[in-house]
Design an enzyme around this catalytic site. Structure first.
Site, PDB file in Angstrom:
ATOM      1  N   LYS A  13     -29.420  -8.148 -13.756  1.00 46.79           N
ATOM      2  CA  LYS A  13     -30.509  -7.981 -15.150  1.00 46.79           C
ATOM      3  C   LYS A  13     -30.899  -7.297 -14.664  1.00 46.79           C
ATOM      4  CE  LYS A  13     -32.936 -11.790 -12.524  1.00 46.79           C
ATOM      5  NZ  LYS A  13     -33.065 -10.678 -11.151  1.00 46.79           N
ATOM      6  N   ARG A  88     -39.832 -17.630 -11.494  1.00 53.30           N
ATOM      7  CA  ARG A  88     -38.892 -18.078 -10.260  1.00 53.30           C
ATOM      8  C   ARG A  88     -38.701 -19.491  -9.942  1.00 53.30           C
ATOM      9  NH1 ARG A  88     -37.883 -11.625  -8.717  1.00 53.30           N
ATOM     10  NH2 ARG A  88     -36.088 -12.322  -7.142  1.00 53.30           N
ATOM     11  N   ARG A 127     -26.495  -1.495  -4.166  1.00 55.97           N
ATOM     12  CA  ARG A 127     -27.273  -1.252  -4.561  1.00 55.97           C
ATOM     13  C   ARG A 127     -27.919  -0.253  -4.063  1.00 55.97           C
ATOM     14  NH1 ARG A 127     -31.116  -5.479  -7.937  1.00 55.97           N
ATOM     15  NH2 ARG A 127     -31.365  -6.203  -6.090  1.00 55.97           N
ATOM     16  N   ARG A 160     -32.828  -0.889  -0.229  1.00 56.47           N
ATOM     17  CA  ARG A 160     -34.486  -2.383   0.002  1.00 56.47           C
ATOM     18  C   ARG A 160     -33.592  -2.922   1.054  1.00 56.47           C
ATOM     19  NH1 ARG A 160     -34.257  -5.155  -5.738  1.00 56.47           N
ATOM     20  NH2 ARG A 160     -35.110  -6.855  -4.085  1.00 56.47           N
ATOM     21  N   ARG A 171     -32.205 -15.297  -0.831  1.00 52.54           N
ATOM     22  CA  ARG A 171     -32.251 -15.066  -1.449  1.00 52.54           C
ATOM     23  C   ARG A 171     -31.737 -15.756  -2.314  1.00 52.54           C
ATOM     24  NH1 ARG A 171     -31.954  -9.597  -2.486  1.00 52.54           N
ATOM     25  NH2 ARG A 171     -33.251  -9.353  -4.583  1.00 52.54           N
TER      26      ARG A 171
HETATM   27  P1  AMP Z   1     -36.637  -8.827  -7.525  1.00 51.71           P
HETATM   28  O1  AMP Z   1     -36.590  -7.496  -7.252  1.00 51.71           O
HETATM   29  O2  AMP Z   1     -36.464  -9.436  -8.257  1.00 51.71           O
HETATM   30  O3  AMP Z   1     -35.287  -9.051  -6.728  1.00 51.71           O
HETATM   31  O4  AMP Z   1     -37.484  -9.902  -6.215  1.00 51.71           O
HETATM   32  C1  AMP Z   1     -37.715  -8.949  -4.955  1.00 51.71           C
HETATM   33  C2  AMP Z   1     -38.314  -9.676  -4.431  1.00 51.71           C
HETATM   34  O5  AMP Z   1     -39.922 -10.156  -4.865  1.00 51.71           O
HETATM   35  C3  AMP Z   1     -37.821 -11.203  -4.108  1.00 51.71           C
HETATM   36  O6  AMP Z   1     -36.790 -11.663  -3.290  1.00 51.71           O
HETATM   37  C4  AMP Z   1     -39.151 -11.919  -4.096  1.00 51.71           C
HETATM   38  O7  AMP Z   1     -39.351 -12.495  -2.892  1.00 51.71           O
HETATM   39  C5  AMP Z   1     -39.856 -11.568  -5.044  1.00 51.71           C
HETATM   40  N1  AMP Z   1     -40.947 -11.961  -6.323  1.00 51.71           N
HETATM   41  C6  AMP Z   1     -40.090 -11.280  -7.187  1.00 51.71           C
HETATM   42  N2  AMP Z   1     -40.681 -11.685  -8.909  1.00 51.71           N
HETATM   43  C7  AMP Z   1     -41.378 -12.990  -7.824  1.00 51.71           C
HETATM   44  C8  AMP Z   1     -41.345 -14.302  -9.011  1.00 51.71           C
HETATM   45  N3  AMP Z   1     -41.858 -14.172  -9.840  1.00 51.71           N
HETATM   46  N4  AMP Z   1     -41.880 -15.017  -7.488  1.00 51.71           N
HETATM   47  C9  AMP Z   1     -41.542 -15.405  -6.404  1.00 51.71           C
HETATM   48  N5  AMP Z   1     -41.505 -13.464  -5.700  1.00 51.71           N
HETATM   49  C10 AMP Z   1     -41.067 -12.890  -6.565  1.00 51.71           C
END
Ligand code: AMP
Length: 219
Positions: A13, A88, A127, A160, A171
């Site tokens: 996404k 989320r 990634r 990451r 996750r």
């Molecule tokens: P992402 O890059 O979107 O995969 O986010 C990486 C990590 O950041 C996630 O696995 C969560 O630990 C945290 N995170 C990102 N967005 C949110 C959100 N809206 N609510 C809670 N945790 C978040």
């Protein structure tokens, strides 16, 4: 055009949001990226956030909602935005609706990207993310021109910690338990569009345009 992109981690996404953002001049707002920026500052808050993220858990609703609120108040977000990775949880979705309502705005469409776990795992482990500007690449499917270096800003790419297999499983569990109910929340509002994201980016991307046109959001 105020959009939300939802999908299990690895569905891509962020990549589609990045492309749509460049094409239509809408800011891509990724709460994951905002959190990683906080970590980079080395603050106490950043250290706490880093531990949570590396465990593959979600950061508290209050914290992300607060971060998002200040990001949405910036000038570039006034004519529209693409939210990538927020909301989320159902609580976050409600907080977002309440926040937008205050300025007479609303979410127009929620795109849910779907692909089988085997495809997602392959995408996640390949990634690579730019340390400086956050641009996303894939070692096989979308490599940078020069290995390990960002095409856009010339900085180093990295994998990451939360893209390693152990954290991915965690996750996904958080997604099943906390994020899936968000789909129902938006389905009830009649805003949900499902996009089959199991193929190549070149095949998936046009479907986004079709879904938005169908809703009269793109000419
Ligand atoms: P992402 O890059 O979107 O995969 O986010 C990486 C990590 O950041 C996630 O696995 C969560 O630990 C945290 N995170 C990102 N967005 C949110 C959100 N809206 N609510 C809670 N945790 C978040």
């Amino acid at each position: 055009m105020n959009l939300v992109f939802i999908g299990k981690q690895g569905v891509g996404k962020g990549t589609y949001a990045q492309k749509l953002s460049a094409e239509h001049g809408l800011p891509q707002i990724s709460t994951g990226e905002l959190l990683r920026e906080e970590i980079k500052t080395g603050s106490d808050l950043g250290k706490k956030v880093e531990e949570i993220i590396n465990r593959g858990e979600l950061v508290s609703d209050e914290l992300v909602a607060e971060m998002l609120k200040s990001r949405l108040s910036l000038d570039d977000a006034q004519k529209g935005f693409i939210l990538d990775g927020f909301p989320r949880t159902v609580n976050q979705a409600k907080a977002l609706d309440a926040l937008l309502e205050k300025s007479g705005k609303k979410i127009q469409a929620v795109l849910n990207f779907v692909a089988p776990d085997s495809v997602l795992l392959e995408r996640l482990t390949g990634r690579r993310t730019c340390k400086k500007c956050g641009t996303i690449y894939h070692t096989k499917n979308m490599p940078p021109k020069k290995e390990g270096i960002c095409d856009k800003c010339g900085s180093e790419l990295y994998q990451r910690d939360d893209d390693k297999e152990q954290a991915i499983k965690k996750r996904w569990q958080a997604y099943e338990e906390q994020t899936k109910p968000v789909l129902e929340y938006y389905r009830k509002q009649g805003k949900l569009e499902e996009i089959d994201a199991s193929k190549e980016v070149s095949e998936i991307y046009p479907k986004i345009g079709e879904a938005l046109s169908k809703r009269g959001l793109l000419g």
